[in-house]
Design an enzyme around this catalytic site. Structure first.
Site, PDB file in Angstrom:
ATOM      1  N   ASP A 108      44.084  32.404  40.849  1.00 46.16           N
ATOM      2  CA  ASP A 108      42.771  33.490  40.804  1.00 46.16           C
ATOM      3  C   ASP A 108      42.043  33.019  39.876  1.00 46.16           C
ATOM      4  O   ASP A 108      41.253  31.723  39.954  1.00 46.16           O
ATOM      5  CB  ASP A 108      43.386  34.966  40.310  1.00 46.16           C
ATOM      6  N   TYR A 235      33.683  36.881  34.126  1.00 46.70           N
ATOM      7  CA  TYR A 235      32.692  37.500  35.363  1.00 46.70           C
ATOM      8  C   TYR A 235      31.150  37.250  34.988  1.00 46.70           C
ATOM      9  O   TYR A 235      30.422  36.945  35.826  1.00 46.70           O
ATOM     10  CB  TYR A 235      33.159  38.704  35.821  1.00 46.70           C
ATOM     11  N   HIS A 298      47.537  38.979  47.284  1.00 52.30           N
ATOM     12  CA  HIS A 298      46.725  37.960  46.398  1.00 52.30           C
ATOM     13  C   HIS A 298      47.655  37.565  45.009  1.00 52.30           C
ATOM     14  O   HIS A 298      47.575  36.580  44.966  1.00 52.30           O
ATOM     15  CB  HIS A 298      45.791  38.764  45.682  1.00 52.30           C
TER      16      HIS A 298
END
Length: 655
Positions: A108, A235, A298
């Site tokens: 990730d 982010y 994931h």
């Protein structure tokens, strides 16, 4: 650290890169190192299954909590979460552990960090395994522009606004927030209009099959303590990362790599990722690539731990006994001989002149404008005669080194990166550094960015100035169009003016400078204003001038001028070092008639202690001479350098 057994997980913290990084470690301390980088919202704990498997096979598994997570520091400033900061933490951790090269595994956001570590510092990575996030080359559009079409419901868009996601997350207990993310099974993380993504996600009523309640509580305890702002700031820095990584546009991953993805991963169908992987697009950007698509979602390394362990181990075993790095091939090492060679590093070919025994303490000599390695000829001989190993590269754009066409390839990060890569190529952990003019700027920034690589620095002509509140180009604007740096900004302008003279005359005009401020009268180009002496320079033979002229005739002046054209970009990129001091022991040598002494308050700054306040461990020596001091006053400069280096030369270099 406690012990070296394969079973025990050892915990410790390292103060690196301005933060405290918590590390969990398992396996023998002398085992081949595998660095494991977690994602969002995870911790070192996400690698618990891989750590045990790696340790059982004799590997040393090292799993940090990334900054903002777990027991690592949580900087308050969102700007402290750029990809440069995160990769910088990783490199600093490797240096702390005295590890030249490691295997890297990332999931990730940890995959993003791993890819960028490979991109920025391929010399530190033996091979990489990434899970869930493939490598994408830098897009022509920013991240926010790319995702704009998905609307406000898209999770990354919602994460951009400071505080928004945190307020939404706070409507749930931390364990529920984590379960909502860990149990994602749909493909596109986009909530309906007017709905926050955390409200849209569902938390299963039963425990997740791949995480125990005790393990979930361990995660929840750490996120309860440190919050989600640090992780969300990753982010919020995506657009900034896009801007800062412009020099790597089009770059490929050259490190051997394996990409593992779950066939039901939330990202498999998004943004054409599945097609990108299966059509060979990823392979084109990561040429030395293997791909494994396996059953799973994931959080694959936890959900399908045994299969992922098998994929990782089978891949790493191909490399585990390989040599870490290539060795340079050198000729004889007689002290008086200058040996010349090139190294392919940091994406370019760097030409290096070397003198002295290869086992001697290394002194890296960094030239300025408009010079090349030859400007250090007197110092190389003196250093070699005293048993030092003198290394004088032609900086990129100069001499026999590569001359990249893109002006963006001349940022201070590129130049310092070349030097660090050269040290790694030569397996030199720490060196003495001597820099003049632009080489002084580069040397100061090497000390600033990587003080762990510098034993001591000697700087000629250009003092260290901390990053100002305004770009240099703004500071210089008041000097008008006639100031040389302002004239150098416009691509082609100085080159056209220089072209009115033969190359040797251009060089002599600069080498013979005796004025203080390089400002021409209105409407006059600086090169036309400067005078070329009719007689030879007293400190340079015609043969030596001919050697300089030959190289500049071959390469032109655009590469060297691009250093000036990157001044504003350098200012923007070095924001994280605002207010930083130089902690490396340093000596500053200045000619009392140097062209820059009276400019911009330099003399007062040096003599009043301003420089000392920014370089606490400093000596200053002001001697007779002008700007090109190491050539004009070679014997005195040699004496100053040797007297300073002798204080440190007998100390053991430490990592």
């Amino acid at each position: 650290m406690d012990g070296g057994g394969a079973v025990e997980v050892r915990h410790w913290n390292a103060d690196v890169n301005g933060v405290s990084i918590h590390v969990a470690e398992q396996g023998p301390a002398d085992g081949t190192v595998v660095l494991l980088l977690h994602g969002f919202p995870e911790l070192w704990l996400s690698w618990r299954h891989q750590m045990a498997a790696l340790a059982a096979r004799g590997f040393r598994a090292v799993a940090p909590d990334l900054r903002g997570y777990g027991d690592s520091s949580v900087p308050a400033d969102p700007a402290a979460y750029s990809i440069f900061h995160i990769v910088g933490d990783v490199v600093a951790l490797l240096d702390h552990l005295r590890l030249t090269k490691v295997f890297v595994v990332g999931h990730d956001w940890g995959a993003q960090v791993a890819w960028h570590l490979c991109l920025f510092r391929s010399d530190r990575v033996r091979a990489v395994v990434t899970i869930g996030i493939p490598f994408f080359p830098r897009s022509p559009r920013s991240i926010s522009e790319t995702f704009a079409d998905l609307g406000d419901g898209f999770y990354i868009t919602q994460f951009q606004e400071p505080g928004r996601a945190e307020r939404a997350f706070a409507r749930y207990d931390v364990a529920t927030v984590l379960k909502k993310f860990y149990s994602i099974e749909f493909d596109n993380l986009t909530a309906p209009p007017g709905v926050e993504i955390i409200d849209f996600l569902e938390a299963p009523s039963s425990p997740l099959p791949w995480i125990t309640e005790e393990e979930l509580s361990q995660y929840a305890e750490k996120f309860q303590k440190s919050g989600f702002t640090g992780p969300l700031n990753y982010y919020r820095m995506m657009d900034m990362n896009w801007r800062l990584t412009a020099p790597w546009s089009g770059a490929k991953i050259t490190v051997p790599a394996k990409f593992i993805a779950g066939d039901k991963d939330i990202g498999a169908k998004s943004f054409g990722i599945e097609q990108y992987i299966k059509s060979g697009g990823l392979k084109s950007n990561v040429p030395d690539l293997e791909v494994a698509i396996i059953d799973g979602h994931h959080f694959l390394q936890q959900e399908q731990a045994e299969r992922v362990n098998s994929e990782i181990l089978s891949y790493l075993n191909k490399f585990a006994t390989a040599s870490d790095s290539s060795s340079a091939s050198m000729a004889t090492e007689a002290a008086g001989e200058v040996r010349q060679w090139t190294a392919d590093i940091n994406g370019i070919s760097l030409h290096v002149a070397e003198s002295g025994p290869s086992t001697g303490p290394a002194v890296l000599l960094v030239h300025g404008f408009p010079e090349m390695w030859l400007s250090w000829r007197h110092q190389m001989a003196a250093l070699a005669a005293r048993g030092f190993r003198a290394l004088a590269p032609d900086l990129r754009g100069y001499g026999d080194s590569s001359v990249p066409a893109d002006p963006a390839a001349y940022s201070i990060f590129h130049i310092v990166g070349d030097l660090v890569a050269l040290l790694d190529h030569l397996r030199l952990q720490k060196v003495f550094v001597v820099g003049h003019d632009w080489g002084a700027q580069v040397a100061w920034h090497l000390c600033l960015f990587r003080p762990d690589r510098v034993r001591a620095a000697v700087i000629l002509g250009i003092p260290y100035f901390p990053r100002g509140p305004r770009p240099m180009t703004e500071s210089f604007a008041k000097l008008g169009d006639s100031f040389y740096i302002n004239q150098f900004q416009e691509p082609g302008r100085a080159e056209r003016a220089f072209g009115r003279y033969d190359v040797a005359t251009v060089l002599k005009k600069f080498y013979a400078l005796e004025i203080d401020e390089l400002i021409a009268p209105p409407g006059v180009e600086i090169i036309d204003f400067l005078q070329a002496p009719s007689s030879p320079l007293p400190w340079m033979t015609d043969e030596e001038l001919g050697q300089y002229a030959e190289k500049f005739q071959k390469n032109g002046f655009t590469g060297p001028l691009n250093y000036y054209r990157m001044l504003e970009t350098n200012w923007r990129l070095t924001a994280p070092w605002s207010g930083a001091k130089i902690i490396v022991p340093a000596k500053f040598i200045l000619g009392e008639n140097d062209v820059g002494l009276q400019s911009f308050g330099t003399e007062k700054y040096v003599k009043s202690g301003g420089l000392k306040s920014n370089v606490p461990n400093l000596e200053v020596s002001i001697i007779e001479g002008h700007h090109f001091l190491q050539q004009e006053k070679a014997e005195r400069v040699n004496s100053e350098i040797l007297a300073f280096l002798d204080k440190f030369a007998n100390e053991e270099a430490s990592a």
